[in-house]
Scaffold this motif. Structure first.
Motif, PDB file in Angstrom:
ATOM      1  N   ALA A  94      -6.185  -0.897  -1.995  1.00  0.00           N
ATOM      2  CA  ALA A  94      -6.672  -1.248  -0.655  1.00  0.00           C
ATOM      3  C   ALA A  94      -8.026  -1.948  -0.726  1.00  0.00           C
ATOM      4  N   LEU A  95      -8.930  -1.448  -1.558  1.00  0.00           N
ATOM      5  CA  LEU A  95     -10.239  -2.092  -1.714  1.00  0.00           C
ATOM      6  C   LEU A  95     -10.100  -3.485  -2.326  1.00  0.00           C
ATOM      7  N   ALA A  96      -9.212  -3.633  -3.286  1.00  0.00           N
ATOM      8  CA  ALA A  96      -8.987  -4.948  -3.894  1.00  0.00           C
ATOM      9  C   ALA A  96      -8.415  -5.930  -2.869  1.00  0.00           C
TER      10      ALA A  96
ATOM     11  N   LEU B 266       0.819  -1.215   0.000  1.00  0.00           N
ATOM     12  CA  LEU B 266       0.000   0.000   0.000  1.00  0.00           C
ATOM     13  C   LEU B 266       0.852   1.265   0.000  1.00  0.00           C
TER      14      LEU B 266
ATOM     15  N   VAL C 254      -6.161   3.757  -2.950  1.00  0.00           N
ATOM     16  CA  VAL C 254      -7.511   3.405  -2.505  1.00  0.00           C
ATOM     17  C   VAL C 254      -8.007   2.180  -3.271  1.00  0.00           C
ATOM     18  N   LEU C 255      -7.794   2.135  -4.580  1.00  0.00           N
ATOM     19  CA  LEU C 255      -8.213   1.001  -5.393  1.00  0.00           C
ATOM     20  C   LEU C 255      -7.503  -0.284  -4.953  1.00  0.00           C
TER      21      LEU C 255
ATOM     22  N   TRP D  91      -5.422   7.742  -5.381  1.00  0.00           N
ATOM     23  CA  TRP D  91      -6.576   6.976  -5.858  1.00  0.00           C
ATOM     24  C   TRP D  91      -6.195   5.554  -6.225  1.00  0.00           C
TER      25      TRP D  91
ATOM     26  N   LEU E 180      -8.933  -5.820   0.409  1.00  0.00           N
ATOM     27  CA  LEU E 180     -10.023  -6.158   1.320  1.00  0.00           C
ATOM     28  C   LEU E 180     -10.983  -7.162   0.693  1.00  0.00           C
ATOM     29  N   LEU E 181     -11.306  -6.952  -0.568  1.00  0.00           N
ATOM     30  CA  LEU E 181     -12.182  -7.883  -1.273  1.00  0.00           C
ATOM     31  C   LEU E 181     -11.536  -9.258  -1.388  1.00  0.00           C
TER      32      LEU E 181
END
Length: 63
Positions: A30-32, A14, A27-28, A24, A34-35
């Motif tokens: 980090a979301l990936a 990260l 953020v993308l 951005w 988590l998913l």
């Protein structure tokens, strides 16, 4: 791999993402991550989606 090493590796990924390509993208990524972690827990059977959905709906379970 220990949880500490996994957390350190995730933090490094990260941090490098933020430094190299910006906020951005960070953020993308980090979301990936988590998913991906959620999908892994479902595949291992450590996360029950039905119980999670019931909790969001406000239903309570006695078990």
């Amino acid at each position: 791999m220990s949880p500490t090493a996994t957390g350190a590796a995730a933090g490094a990924v990260l941090a490098l993402t933020w430094i190299l390509v910006g906020f951005w993208a960070f953020v993308l990524v980090a979301l990936a991550m988590l998913l991906g972690a959620a999908v892994g827990r479902v595949a291992e059977g450590r996360l029950d989606l039905r119980a999670l959905a019931d909790a969001f709906r406000g239903r309570r379970s006695s078990s």
